[in-house]
Design a protein around this motif. Structure first.
Motif, PDB file in Angstrom:
ATOM      1  N   GLU A  82       0.857  -1.183   0.000  1.00 41.10           N
ATOM      2  CA  GLU A  82       0.000   0.000   0.000  1.00 41.10           C
ATOM      3  C   GLU A  82       0.894   1.234   0.000  1.00 41.10           C
ATOM      4  O   GLU A  82       1.824   1.339   0.813  1.00 41.10           O
ATOM      5  N   ILE A 109       1.245   4.883   0.916  1.00 41.46           N
ATOM      6  CA  ILE A 109       0.593   5.764   1.879  1.00 41.46           C
ATOM      7  C   ILE A 109       1.281   7.120   1.890  1.00 41.46           C
ATOM      8  O   ILE A 109       2.426   7.257   1.434  1.00 41.46           O
ATOM      9  N   SER A 159       5.651   9.962  -0.057  1.00 38.40           N
ATOM     10  CA  SER A 159       4.846   8.769   0.230  1.00 38.40           C
ATOM     11  C   SER A 159       5.766   7.665   0.729  1.00 38.40           C
ATOM     12  O   SER A 159       6.981   7.847   0.861  1.00 38.40           O
ATOM     13  N   ARG A 161       1.300  -2.087   9.294  1.00 36.16           N
ATOM     14  CA  ARG A 161       1.101  -0.646   9.444  1.00 36.16           C
ATOM     15  C   ARG A 161       0.821  -0.281  10.895  1.00 36.16           C
ATOM     16  O   ARG A 161       1.360   0.708  11.418  1.00 36.16           O
ATOM     17  N   CYS A 203      -2.217   6.877   8.426  1.00 34.10           N
ATOM     18  CA  CYS A 203      -1.733   7.542   7.222  1.00 34.10           C
ATOM     19  C   CYS A 203      -2.675   7.263   6.053  1.00 34.10           C
ATOM     20  O   CYS A 203      -3.135   6.130   5.869  1.00 34.10           O
ATOM     21  N   LYS A 204      -2.957   8.271   5.263  1.00 32.26           N
ATOM     22  CA  LYS A 204      -3.861   8.119   4.124  1.00 32.26           C
ATOM     23  C   LYS A 204      -3.291   7.132   3.108  1.00 32.26           C
ATOM     24  O   LYS A 204      -2.121   7.196   2.749  1.00 32.26           O
ATOM     25  N   THR A 205      -4.135   6.205   2.658  1.00 32.61           N
ATOM     26  CA  THR A 205      -3.733   5.236   1.642  1.00 32.61           C
ATOM     27  C   THR A 205      -3.963   5.830   0.257  1.00 32.61           C
ATOM     28  O   THR A 205      -5.069   6.244  -0.081  1.00 32.61           O
TER      29      THR A 205
END
Length: 392
Positions: free
Chosen positions: A171, A173, A209, A231, A239-241
């Motif tokens: 992912e 992030i 990122s 994570r 944290c925003k994906t």
């Protein structure tokens, strides 16, 4: 009529297309586009130098690698006299395709369907992305660089569909603020059976990122759950994906890379991902370069045997590194006890220096034979439990 059709526009295919176009060959580069391979994005200085990668593509410069054991033992290995560059495949792959196009390759977007042949030449059939129509590319030789589970390899090369692999998932992030569990100049490699029972997990900075993921070859493992736990353990849950990606990563080079007539493989399609580390970008680009060399020789001589040059040239330089890394993976990845011992071994200064000298230069370092002997003895001691896990 093209001289060469390259199927697949990742680092391997784009490199092959660029090299061939710069040599004056008429080249088509067929890419599916829209797919971003899950990848930690690490590239060594040798790649940056050998393939003239501009600094604009380097999103982070790593100066430390942290190894984390199942009991959360942490070993920080400094990267002396250099750095590990990080790229984001979302931008890196299109850059390589544009560069191939700038060198003279014809860049086409579509999905490879099959290869047909008449008495004179092979023809690549693909579905055009924009029109949805089937189109044909007549050529003299084909490079299959269409990744793991390659359709070209499966249909053209003996045992091309029998390559072992792990499934990688990550992912991307938004990078967190620098803190105790995250450093924008450090790669974390997590050797923990709770995250991956047979491979490893990672947290790799990408500038603004970060890539967080893991890999496994064991069916039934919930990759998304394992990544969520990874994570959480590193304080990255909030944290925003940005995006999620998954794909197979091959673990062993195929024994044969060509069909003996007009097809040669490159990159993941040929299985050239390093065991143990899973490193693929450098080896993919080298694979593309040697495939281009083999294709060019074939076009010059007309001898199908020259297609074997791709594998011969690659193995001449990298076979020993792949063997050593394969032995490491088989020895240390099979249980948490062995993973613990592997991280303990990473405390050793000789191990640290030789590991990163080999990584940076992409060859086994033979300049210090006594260091190699010491490492061999320590490795044996760890595997036979002559050294306690607590001794470092």
């Amino acid at each position: 009529m093209f001289d060469v059709v390259v199927i697949g526009g990742g680092p391997s295919g784009a490199t092959a297309a660029e090299d061939l176009a710069r040599s004056g060959h008429h080249v088509a580069l067929l890419d599916r586009e829209g797919r971003i391979k899950p990848c930690g994005g690490a590239i060594p200085p040798r790649l940056i130098e050998d393939f003239a990668i501009p600094s604009s593509q380097i999103v982070a410069r790593i100066n430390t690698a942290r190894m984390i054991s199942p009991t959360q033992r942490k070993v920080d290995i400094p990267i002396e006299n250099g750095f590990v560059g990080m790229v984001d495949r979302e931008h890196f792959d299109p850059f390589l395709r544009r560069r191939a196009q700038g060198a003279g390759a014809t860049w086409l977007t579509g999905t490879f369907l099959r290869i047909e042949r008449d008495a004179d030449h092979p023809t690549v059939i693909y579905r055009d992305k924009d029109s949805g129509e089937e189109r044909r590319l007549a050529c003299k030789v084909i490079i299959g660089a269409d990744g793991a589970r390659s359709k070209v390899a499966k249909s053209e090369v003996p045992n091309g569909d029998k390559i072992p692999y792990v499934i990688a998932y990550h992912e991307i992030i938004e990078a967190p603020l620098e803190g105790m569990s995250y450093d924008p100049k450090r790669c974390d490699v997590i050797y923990d059976g709770a995250i991956s029972p047979d491979f490893y997990g990672w947290v790799f900075p990408h500038g603004k990122s970060a890539s967080v993921g893991m890999g496994t070859g064991i069916e039934g493992v919930d990759l998304k759950k394992a990544t969520a736990e990874l994570r959480a353990a590193h304080g990255l849950s909030d944290c925003k994906t940005i995006r999620r990606e998954g794909a197979p990563i091959p673990l062993r080079p195929l024994d044969c890379w060509d069909n003996g007539t007009d097809v040669v493989l490159a990159g993941d399609a040929a299985g050239v991902v390093a065991p143990s580390s899973g490193e693929g970008i450098y080896y993919a680009m080298v694979g593309g370069r040697v495939a281009a060399t083999a294709a060019s020789a074939f076009l010059t001589t007309g001898r199908a045997k020259d297609l074997q040059l791709a594998r011969k040239l690659f193995m001449r330089e990298h076979k020993n590194v792949f063997k050593v890394l394969g032995v490491m993976q088989n020895a240390y990845y099979r249980s948490d006890e062995r993973r613990e011992r592997f991280v303990s071994l990473c405390h050793d200064i000789d191990v640290q220096k030789l590991t990163f000298e080999a990584y940076m230069n992409k060859r086994l370092v033979a300049a210090r034979p006594m260091a190699h002997l010491k490492i061999g003895l320590k490795n044996l001691a760890h595997l036979t439990r002559l050294i306690s896990e607590d001794r470092v």
